[in-house]
Design a protein around this motif. Sequence first.
Motif, mmCIF file in Angstrom:
data_model
loop_
_atom_site.group_PDB
_atom_site.id
_atom_site.type_symbol
_atom_site.label_atom_id
_atom_site.label_comp_id
_atom_site.label_asym_id
_atom_site.label_seq_id
_atom_site.Cartn_x
_atom_site.Cartn_y
_atom_site.Cartn_z
ATOM 1 N N LYS A 73 51.718 71.691 -52.789
ATOM 2 C CA LYS A 73 51.864 73.025 -52.186
ATOM 3 C C LYS A 73 52.796 72.962 -50.973
ATOM 4 O O LYS A 73 53.653 73.824 -50.776
ATOM 5 C CB LYS A 73 50.468 73.524 -51.774
ATOM 6 N N ARG A 74 52.626 71.912 -50.157
ATOM 7 C CA ARG A 74 53.472 71.795 -48.966
ATOM 8 C C ARG A 74 54.931 71.526 -49.328
ATOM 9 O O ARG A 74 55.846 72.006 -48.675
ATOM 10 C CB ARG A 74 52.926 70.710 -48.040
ATOM 11 N N GLU A 76 56.353 72.580 -52.064
ATOM 12 C CA GLU A 76 56.877 73.875 -52.527
ATOM 13 C C GLU A 76 57.233 74.753 -51.328
ATOM 14 O O GLU A 76 58.318 75.351 -51.276
ATOM 15 C CB GLU A 76 55.843 74.583 -53.413
ATOM 16 N N ASN A 77 56.341 74.808 -50.344
ATOM 17 C CA ASN A 77 56.605 75.612 -49.143
ATOM 18 C C ASN A 77 57.828 75.103 -48.385
ATOM 19 O O ASN A 77 58.533 75.872 -47.724
ATOM 20 C CB ASN A 77 55.393 75.599 -48.205
ATOM 21 N N VAL A 101 50.864 74.952 -57.717
ATOM 22 C CA VAL A 101 52.213 75.429 -57.384
ATOM 23 C C VAL A 101 52.776 76.331 -58.487
ATOM 24 O O VAL A 101 52.252 76.348 -59.613
ATOM 25 C CB VAL A 101 53.193 74.244 -57.179
ATOM 26 N N ARG B 74 60.460 73.127 -40.947
ATOM 27 C CA ARG B 74 59.747 72.908 -42.208
ATOM 28 C C ARG B 74 58.953 71.617 -42.194
ATOM 29 O O ARG B 74 57.864 71.532 -42.767
ATOM 30 C CB ARG B 74 60.737 72.931 -43.378
ATOM 31 N N ASN B 77 55.855 72.367 -40.280
ATOM 32 C CA ASN B 77 54.937 73.134 -41.135
ATOM 33 C C ASN B 77 54.291 72.259 -42.203
ATOM 34 O O ASN B 77 53.170 72.513 -42.632
ATOM 35 C CB ASN B 77 55.673 74.296 -41.810
ATOM 36 N N ALA B 78 55.031 71.236 -42.647
ATOM 37 C CA ALA B 78 54.502 70.351 -43.687
ATOM 38 C C ALA B 78 53.524 69.319 -43.124
ATOM 39 O O ALA B 78 52.949 68.541 -43.877
ATOM 40 C CB ALA B 78 55.653 69.648 -44.409
#
Lengths: 239, 239
Positions: A73-74, A76-77, A101, B74, B77-78
């Motif tokens: 998920k991370r 993908e983000n 995902v 990013r 955030n990850a």
Amino acid sequence: MINKKYATVGVLGGLGPGATLDFFAKVLENTPAATDQDHVHLIIDNNPQVPDRNAAVAGTGPSPAPMLAEMAKRLENAGADFLVMPCNAAHAFEDAIAGAVSIPFVSIIKETRDEVMRSFPDIKCAGVLASSGCIDAELYKRAFVDKGVQIVVPTGADRDTFMQLLCKIKSGNQSGDIKRTMQVIAAGLIARGAEIIVAGCTEVPLVLDETDVARPLVNSTDVLVTRTIDYAQGGSSSA
Amino acid sequence: MINKKYATVGVLGGLGPGATLDFFAKVLENTPAATDQDHVHLIIDNNPQVPDRNAAVAGTGPSPAPMLAEMAKRLENAGADFLVMPCNAAHAFEDAIAGAVSIPFVSIIKETRDEVMRSFPDIKCAGVLASSGCIDAELYKRAFVDKGVQIVVPTGADRDTFMQLLCKIKSGNQSGDIKRTMQVIAAGLIARGAEIIVAGCTEVPLVLDETDVARPLVNSTDVLVTRTIDYAQGGSSSA
């Protein structure tokens, strides 16, 4: 379906770190590149804290599925357009990853199966050097079930020895002794009818190459490297 | 200040990919680890699409600052607890990176400066093998300004030759000819008074090691590797 040119690759890594490094090195080595900008954009989560895959399949350790799903998920983000995971055994938890995902997950098992069938269309028996988790989850057996190909894997003492070799490789030992023992295990698969050997564990190519076995060697890491570059540079995935 | 044990490292990479691979390999090699789980958690954004740092400093190309800031955000955030960037010249855009995140950015320039002062406290003149962007942004000169250390760097034809070597290294050429030319440039710095040579560009150690120069070599990649492992495994950063 991946149809974006120069797609960003998310790598579920650290399973183990040496195999992830090997994958990264081979992606760079096999990408035709004159400048930095010609290379593939990879976001590699080298997370060595993922619970042991083999112990989880055996029911003796916690499942890595929640952590793998979170990593996916991370990635993908963070901008990944598709995911790969240079670890065969962890594909026992592929459903948890794909379910977390909305981007494709490119399976090392399916890509290796497809490469085997392309290169050896008439094969009847393949030997797979695989870890206990990969064997018990029947990842290769199930992938080949519709192809009429019998899969032979290390059993008994060879299976235990193989797992000991993996521990040594993961601890940084890549000596000639380990290669020779791996060769003996591969020879056992050939004696049982294997027409080719599949390096179905990403630690195997850290010590073994095609000159070390008496049958053609299909290296799952190399297959994933080739397909990753292809998909990242504009090919389309069946994933 | 980083004071979390087993912190996750965010790596601004791909500048170039070969230097990022070298950094990753050295982190694994230098981490005492018996199992996967003993290794450092690295999230590596190997993004080769970042605009050329040297061209940007020269005013002949777009700034990489917006993309570096986005990558930094990013990575935060990850899950990254601190950031590193195995590319010296890109530190000309350090303020944009640090300004985009609330986690520490560990500077390869400052860590290398600190390592030089620890190992050679009485030094008066250091030669730095650096790219044009690193030189023109005066990254090492400014880092050493309060230490009474004069910095000498490749100038004139040597500076142009050095940039040509970088292009060749980035295209995958790491031949003996490149090493020998790099040695000649280092010898020029020694002739101008350099008591030590700093490999102040992460492509340099891909072809040059301490046995190749006639003065002690301080390798900025090695310094960043050591500090990254230390900070990740519970040390505290001054960043």
